[in-house]
Design a protein around this motif. Structure first.
Motif, PDB file in Angstrom:
ATOM      1  N   UNK A 534       0.759  -1.314   0.181  1.00 36.02           N
ATOM      2  CA  UNK A 534       0.014   0.050   0.210  1.00 36.02           C
ATOM      3  C   UNK A 534       0.804   1.129  -0.252  1.00 36.02           C
ATOM      4  N   UNK A 535       0.265   2.430  -0.464  1.00 40.03           N
ATOM      5  CA  UNK A 535       0.941   3.662  -0.408  1.00 40.03           C
ATOM      6  C   UNK A 535      -0.074   4.652   0.507  1.00 40.03           C
ATOM      7  N   UNK A 536       0.555   5.441   1.441  1.00 39.07           N
ATOM      8  CA  UNK A 536       0.279   6.275   2.109  1.00 39.07           C
ATOM      9  C   UNK A 536      -0.686   5.740   3.348  1.00 39.07           C
ATOM     10  N   UNK A 537      -1.005   6.610   4.297  1.00 41.65           N
ATOM     11  CA  UNK A 537      -1.540   6.386   5.467  1.00 41.65           C
ATOM     12  C   UNK A 537      -3.043   5.769   5.242  1.00 41.65           C
ATOM     13  N   UNK A 538      -3.437   4.237   5.394  1.00 40.28           N
ATOM     14  CA  UNK A 538      -4.654   3.680   5.343  1.00 40.28           C
ATOM     15  C   UNK A 538      -5.717   4.460   6.007  1.00 40.28           C
ATOM     16  N   UNK A 539      -5.589   5.376   7.061  1.00 43.90           N
ATOM     17  CA  UNK A 539      -6.667   5.955   7.647  1.00 43.90           C
ATOM     18  C   UNK A 539      -7.106   7.111   6.925  1.00 43.90           C
ATOM     19  N   UNK A 540      -6.419   7.411   5.851  1.00 45.25           N
ATOM     20  CA  UNK A 540      -6.752   8.679   4.776  1.00 45.25           C
ATOM     21  C   UNK A 540      -7.507   7.947   3.553  1.00 45.25           C
ATOM     22  N   UNK A 541      -7.547   6.607   3.580  1.00 43.39           N
ATOM     23  CA  UNK A 541      -8.499   6.335   2.378  1.00 43.39           C
ATOM     24  C   UNK A 541      -9.795   6.490   2.478  1.00 43.39           C
ATOM     25  N   UNK A 542     -10.422   6.700   1.436  1.00 46.30           N
ATOM     26  CA  UNK A 542     -11.858   7.140   1.493  1.00 46.30           C
ATOM     27  C   UNK A 542     -12.608   5.947   2.113  1.00 46.30           C
ATOM     28  N   UNK A 543     -13.717   6.285   3.239  1.00 42.76           N
ATOM     29  CA  UNK A 543     -14.107   5.086   3.646  1.00 42.76           C
ATOM     30  C   UNK A 543     -15.081   4.468   2.966  1.00 42.76           C
ATOM     31  N   UNK A 544     -15.879   5.062   2.060  1.00 43.71           N
ATOM     32  CA  UNK A 544     -16.820   4.433   1.007  1.00 43.71           C
ATOM     33  C   UNK A 544     -16.015   3.208   0.411  1.00 43.71           C
ATOM     34  N   UNK A 545     -14.701   3.505  -0.219  1.00 33.87           N
ATOM     35  CA  UNK A 545     -13.855   2.666  -0.934  1.00 33.87           C
ATOM     36  C   UNK A 545     -13.425   1.521  -0.048  1.00 33.87           C
ATOM     37  N   UNK A 546     -13.278   1.609   1.001  1.00 36.36           N
ATOM     38  CA  UNK A 546     -12.929   0.595   1.974  1.00 36.36           C
ATOM     39  C   UNK A 546     -14.262  -0.284   2.240  1.00 36.36           C
ATOM     40  N   UNK A 547     -15.395   0.221   2.447  1.00 39.50           N
ATOM     41  CA  UNK A 547     -16.852  -0.209   2.564  1.00 39.50           C
ATOM     42  C   UNK A 547     -16.845  -1.241   1.176  1.00 39.50           C
ATOM     43  N   UNK A 548     -16.742  -0.499   0.081  1.00 36.93           N
ATOM     44  CA  UNK A 548     -17.075  -1.182  -1.158  1.00 36.93           C
ATOM     45  C   UNK A 548     -16.257  -2.420  -1.323  1.00 36.93           C
ATOM     46  N   UNK A 549     -14.907  -2.462  -0.796  1.00 33.02           N
ATOM     47  CA  UNK A 549     -14.151  -3.796  -0.771  1.00 33.02           C
ATOM     48  C   UNK A 549     -14.902  -4.687   0.154  1.00 33.02           C
ATOM     49  N   UNK A 550     -15.482  -4.454   1.140  1.00 33.19           N
ATOM     50  CA  UNK A 550     -15.961  -5.243   2.194  1.00 33.19           C
ATOM     51  C   UNK A 550     -17.145  -5.982   1.434  1.00 33.19           C
ATOM     52  N   UNK A 551     -17.991  -5.291   0.937  1.00 35.36           N
ATOM     53  CA  UNK A 551     -19.221  -5.610   0.326  1.00 35.36           C
ATOM     54  C   UNK A 551     -18.670  -6.628  -0.836  1.00 35.36           C
ATOM     55  N   UNK A 552     -17.521  -6.299  -1.693  1.00 36.27           N
ATOM     56  CA  UNK A 552     -17.331  -7.328  -2.783  1.00 36.27           C
ATOM     57  C   UNK A 552     -16.474  -8.407  -2.136  1.00 36.27           C
ATOM     58  N   UNK A 553     -16.317  -8.587  -1.022  1.00 36.85           N
ATOM     59  CA  UNK A 553     -15.742  -9.688  -0.538  1.00 36.85           C
ATOM     60  C   UNK A 553     -14.237  -9.769  -0.466  1.00 36.85           C
ATOM     61  N   UNK A 554     -13.450  -8.599  -1.088  1.00 36.57           N
ATOM     62  CA  UNK A 554     -12.199  -8.460  -1.058  1.00 36.57           C
ATOM     63  C   UNK A 554     -11.470  -8.121   0.219  1.00 36.57           C
ATOM     64  N   UNK A 555     -12.147  -7.585   1.133  1.00 39.43           N
ATOM     65  CA  UNK A 555     -11.523  -7.163   2.506  1.00 39.43           C
ATOM     66  C   UNK A 555     -12.607  -7.581   3.670  1.00 39.43           C
ATOM     67  N   UNK A 556     -12.024  -8.156   4.591  1.00 37.02           N
ATOM     68  CA  UNK A 556     -12.981  -8.838   5.797  1.00 37.02           C
ATOM     69  C   UNK A 556     -13.275  -7.572   6.484  1.00 37.02           C
ATOM     70  N   UNK A 557     -14.477  -7.686   7.536  1.00 35.59           N
ATOM     71  CA  UNK A 557     -14.885  -6.514   8.444  1.00 35.59           C
ATOM     72  C   UNK A 557     -13.789  -6.365   9.352  1.00 35.59           C
ATOM     73  N   UNK A 558     -13.121  -7.525   9.865  1.00 36.25           N
ATOM     74  CA  UNK A 558     -11.936  -7.204  10.907  1.00 36.25           C
ATOM     75  C   UNK A 558     -10.882  -6.482  10.340  1.00 36.25           C
ATOM     76  N   UNK A 559     -10.352  -6.618   9.061  1.00 46.22           N
ATOM     77  CA  UNK A 559      -9.421  -6.290   8.400  1.00 46.22           C
ATOM     78  C   UNK A 559      -9.657  -4.572   8.198  1.00 46.22           C
ATOM     79  N   UNK A 560     -10.938  -4.269   7.769  1.00 42.24           N
ATOM     80  CA  UNK A 560     -11.293  -2.974   7.556  1.00 42.24           C
ATOM     81  C   UNK A 560     -11.231  -2.311   8.756  1.00 42.24           C
ATOM     82  N   UNK A 561     -11.672  -2.650   9.909  1.00 41.53           N
ATOM     83  CA  UNK A 561     -11.454  -1.878  11.161  1.00 41.53           C
ATOM     84  C   UNK A 561     -10.181  -1.760  11.653  1.00 41.53           C
ATOM     85  N   UNK A 562      -9.227  -3.099  11.729  1.00 41.59           N
ATOM     86  CA  UNK A 562      -8.027  -3.121  11.885  1.00 41.59           C
ATOM     87  C   UNK A 562      -7.018  -2.039  11.361  1.00 41.59           C
ATOM     88  N   UNK A 563      -7.224  -2.251  10.082  1.00 39.53           N
ATOM     89  CA  UNK A 563      -6.024  -1.537   9.061  1.00 39.53           C
ATOM     90  C   UNK A 563      -6.593  -0.306   8.541  1.00 39.53           C
TER      91      UNK A 563
END
Length: 593
Positions: A534-563
């Protein structure tokens, strides 16, 4: 070239030179289409593991098209050696083969075909192509042999040799070469490469009818100078200085826990660059070594990612660049070292280059790409009663590193192969191989977290239904330290893994360089190709993009919270924006403390 534009007094029309450049490029692309339509091996017609090019009478690159990036510098050194070797003994109708890594080659499996092109009885140019062959002799079918300790255990060395002389096939030479190669398909693929060089010859002869010799030579000189000028301008934009990057390759295939260091110093001085690999580890006793041409190609493909992508690919782009790569290093191994893994050292070399340039070009570099973890399967296909081989390009393609303002590419493959390797077609995979595909999908939580995340890796699973099957692991990235690195606060990508589950319940987990013999029919092969950094601070990532990855099964709920500090309600699968804001604020406060 006969003379420079200054010496001939020819005034070059830039538009005419541009037309010539585009025509040269299109000829190399026509040669590539010929290979895609006429080769037999999936390594060539699906994985596109080849390069096509045109070179002047001295072997200098006029133009080429790299269908796989690691072949960016794979033909010019060999062409120059051929010119030197044959001297005046080059004639119309000659066809020359070459693969030898100690006379300009980059990898023994990569066999090149060269055809001289004449004008009015005078050698003017060469049409050439190089492709990865399904087999090249040696001790191990398929060409990758982690047990090799010298070049003769890897391959049949093809030093410059004419298979056609003045238009006549040298049947004795042809039979000698292919008597030492296991698969008939290789012979057919070399015939296709010879055909591609004929396409290149016809294209050049068409240009000769349109351009008088002096105009042609002057335009070529102009194109060389243009490439040089573009590259010098790009280099001059970098602040002068010495930039250092270090990277590691892991396990030489002989000594457990071994590590090979890549020590790179990049000196920028005005409009010139020097890449100095002095201080890198000595060559290994195994096959984790590179010939000079493989390291130079890795360097060039990475550097081209950092500059104007429109620079013409000709010899002019090399003029402002100097490479120091001492002989005896594992990046420039001495004869008769085994070197088949050399192309795959591109990943660690690129890591060192990106780390160095991150100091000078932070918005141009990428984070780390997933490392190569290849696995070749060879055996007998009972459906057709014939041998088969597959490098499993389907399974080895992980994610690329993220960059400023861009996520990494998902399932793109290795940095040395990216852009040239499309996914193997599932139906063709099962037609070519006695394998039954069970699963091939993006790997959840494989991408390195960041403001821009790394590219996703993949999970692959299939049943082996061949007989007398041998598997050859040749890779990197199974070690925790070899994960794709993050940049500027971005996180590492995920790790590579391979396992084979036997029908009796036994599970084999190969080392990164190992031959696994007697794999039984019905065994299930599983591989995870890791994700990019990854590039740059993960907490600066658009939260909607993170949520979309969760909905698509690309990112787990735990990883979304942790990372990422993004809270998703597991029961309703909704984004909790208030909890996300609070968590990210808490994480930011903890970082400041």
């Amino acid at each position: 070239m006969n003379a420079s534009a200054v010496e001939t007094g020819v005034t070059v029309d830039p538009i005419e030179a541009s037309v010539l450049h585009r025509r040269l490029k299109s000829i190399t692309e026509e040669m590539g289409l010929t290979l895609l339509r006429t080769t037999r091996s999936p390594i060539l017609n699906e994985a596109r593991d080849f390069v096509t090019g045109l070179y002047d009478a001295r072997g200098r690159m006029l133009e080429q098209t790299e269908y796989i990036p690691v072949l960016a510098f794979a033909l010019q050194p060999a062409c120059e050696r051929i010119v030197e070797f044959f001297g005046e003994d080059i004639h119309e109708g000659d066809v020359i083969l070459h693969n030898d890594v100690f006379s300009g080659g980059n990898q023994n499996n990569d066999v090149a075909v060269f055809r001289p092109v004449f004008r009015d009885g005078r050698l003017i140019a060469w049409a050439a192509c190089k492709g990865h062959q399904a087999d090249i002799g040696g001790a191990q079918s398929g060409g990758y042999n982690p047990e090799a300790r010298e070049v003769w255990q890897e391959a049949l060395r093809i030093t410059p040799i004419k298979v056609y002389e003045r238009g006549e096939l040298r049947r004795d030479v042809w039979r000698m070469i292919f008597a030492n190669i296991r698969f008939r398909i290789v012979e057919e693929d070399i015939k296709a490469q010879i055909g591609a060089t004929r396409v290149g010859e016809r294209g050049l002869q068409g240009l000769f009818r349109r351009f008088e010799p002096e105009r042609f030579d002057a335009c070529i000189d102009y194109l060389f100078a243009t490439s040089e000028r573009i590259v010098r301008r790009e280099i001059a934009a970098i602040t002068d200085g010495v930039y250092r990057g270090t990277s590691w390759a892991f396990y030489d295939g002989v000594n457990e826990g071994s590590r090979m260091k890549i020590e790179l110093a990049v000196t920028v001085a005005g409009d010139e660059l020097c890449f100095d690999f002095s201080g890198s580890s000595p060559q290994t006793p195994g096959f984790v070594n590179a010939p000079y041409a493989a390291t130079a190609s890795a360097l060039l493909l990475t550097f081209l990612m950092l500059i104007n992508p429109d620079v013409p690919h000709n010899a002019g782009l090399l003029r402002p660049i100097r490479i120091i790569n001492p002989e005896g290093s594992f990046l420039n191994a001495r004869f008769p070292a085994a070197t088949t893994f050399g192309n795959s050292i591109t990943g660690p070399i690129s890591d060192a280059i990106f780390r160095a340039f991150a100091q000078a070009l932070p918005k141009m570099v990428t984070a780390g790409w997933n490392r190569m973890m290849g696995f070749t399967v060879t055996g007998h296909d009972p459906r057709h009663g014939r041998p088969y081989v597959d490098i499993l390009f389907l399974a080895l393609k992980g994610g690329s590193g993220a960059a400023w303002n861009a996520d990494g590419y998902d399932h793109i493959g290795l940095i040395n192969c990216a852009g040239g390797i499309l996914a193997q077609d599932y139906e063709m995979f099962e037609i070519h191989d006695p394998h039954r595909l069970l699963r091939h999908e993006y790997a959840t939580d494989s991408a390195g977290a960041g403001r821009w995340r790394g590219g996703l890796g993949v999970d692959t699973e299939f049943v082996i239904e061949g007989e007398n099957v041998t598997g050859i692991a040749f890779g990197d990235g199974v070690e925790d330290e070899a994960r794709a690195f993050g940049l500027f606060g971005g996180r590492e990508g995920s790790i590579n893994s391979v396992e084979i589950a036997y029908p009796d319940g036994k599970v084999v987990r190969p080392k990164s360089k190992e031959i696994v013999r007697n794999i039984p029919r019905g065994a299930v092969y599983r591989q995870r190709a890791g994700g990019g950094g990854g590039y740059g601070d993960p907490c600066q990532r658009n939260e909607q993009e993170v949520f979309d990855d969760v909905l698509d099964g690309l990112l787990s709920i735990d990883a979304a919270r942790r990372d990422y500090g993004v809270v998703v309600d597991a029961a309703t699968l909704t984004l909790d924006r208030q909890a996300t804001d609070a968590l990210r604020a808490a994480q930011a406060g903890a970082q400041q403390r």
